[in-house]
Enzyme design. Structure first.
Site, short mmCIF file in Angstrom:
data_model
loop_
_atom_site.label_atom_id
_atom_site.label_comp_id
_atom_site.label_asym_id
_atom_site.label_seq_id
_atom_site.Cartn_x
_atom_site.Cartn_y
_atom_site.Cartn_z
N GLY A 36 0.83 -1.05 0.00
CA GLY A 36 0.04 -0.05 0.11
C GLY A 36 0.95 1.23 -0.03
CG HIS A 37 3.37 2.12 3.40
ND1 HIS A 37 3.36 1.10 4.30
CD2 HIS A 37 2.75 3.21 4.14
CE1 HIS A 37 2.75 1.41 5.44
NE2 HIS A 37 2.28 2.67 5.25
#
Ligand code: PAF
Length: 281
Positions: A36-37
């Protein structure tokens, strides 16, 4: 990739990066990085000349000391992941004393935005988020900053912060990234036991099903249905599920009401608290 721990060095490096112009994209994180990051970084790298990532577990946004103590931390692994991705110019990883040389006494007022959902269940949380984000914005001075839509309410609060501070930083929302079984990626997922991890997938499963049922069920009945389905799983305990206006975050009582609608949920699995959300169109 430069790893910088002091605000002076970060400022110095930033001005060096920009000697010949260009733009800075900023991805603030609390570490324990996951795909996600990395998707935020991809988005930043696509539209910025230089990407700066911060890794800082901000104590002022934790209303529960146990949550702060247990928050996953692995700076070495994070740095290796970022270096491997090859898109980060600098990582800013300060100590608490660098960010808070003295206590931050600022009290922000985001009105109703900070009083519902996460704000109601985690008193002071958004004030802490606003404190650290405004400090990081002052240090990094990005042109654009990238935030995940998983923290839907945080995104609304940060947009409001930027307005209140009359900042020119563009806030770029990035879509939720999910595991193959639908679970929204979160740093906290590593805290789940194997069994809890299996049950955690029911959260998104029930949200997806709710999106299908939207055509046939009224808002209040669908809300009750989601809460019941989640609580039927003995591993899950709902803190809240609300269908809200996607701008004001005020509860919606009818599908015919104008504006976008978002279903937002917080669920406890054992000691781990997870949030997720879904768009109802
Ligand atoms: O979303 C997060 O990881 C944090 O709330 C943030 C924005 C980095 C502030 O500490």
């Amino acid at each position: 990739m430069k790893v910088i721990t002091s605000r002076e060095n970060l400022r110095h490096y930033r001005s060096m990066l920009l000697t010949e112009g260009g733009t800075v994209g900023f991805v603030p994180t609390m570490g324990a990085l996951h795909q996600g990051h990395l998707s935020l970084l991809d988005a930043a790298a696509l539209v910025s000349d230089h990407v700066i990532v911060s890794i800082f577990v901000n104590p002022t946004q934790f209303n529960d000391p146990n949550d702060l103590r247990n928050y996953p931390r692995n700076l070495e692994k994070d740095l290796a992941l970022l270096a491997g991705q090859g898109k980060t110019a600098a990582v800013f990883a300060p100590e608490v004393e660098d960010i808070y040389p003295e206590p931050d006494l600022r009290r922000f007022d985001f009105g109703p935005l900070e009083k519902v959902m996460e704000g109601a269940h985690r008193p002071g949380h958004f004030n802490g988020v606003a404190q650290v984000v405004s400090k990081l914005f002052n240090i990094v001075e990005p042109h654009k900053a990238f935030f995940g839509e998983k923290d839907f309410q945080q995104l609304a609060v940060i947009r409001q912060l930027v307005l209140q501070e009359q900042s020119k930083i563009e806030i770029v929302p990035c879509p939720i990234i999910r595991e193959s079984d639908g679970l929204a990626m979160s740093s906290r997922n590593v805290l789940l036991s194997v069994e809890e991890r299996l049950h955690a997938a029911h959260i998104s499963g029930i949200l997806f099903k709710a999106r299908e049922l939207r055509r046939t069920m009224k808002v209040d009945l669908l809300t009750e249905w989601v809460v019941r389905q989640l609580n039927n799983d003995p591993f899950l305990k709902v803190e809240y599920f609300q269908i809200v206006d996607d701008k004001t975050l005020m509860p919606v009582d009818s599908w015919t009401q104008s504006g976008g609608k978002q279903g937002c949920v917080a669920v406890k699995i054992g000691k781990v608290r997870l949030i997720d959300n879904i768009k109802f169109d």
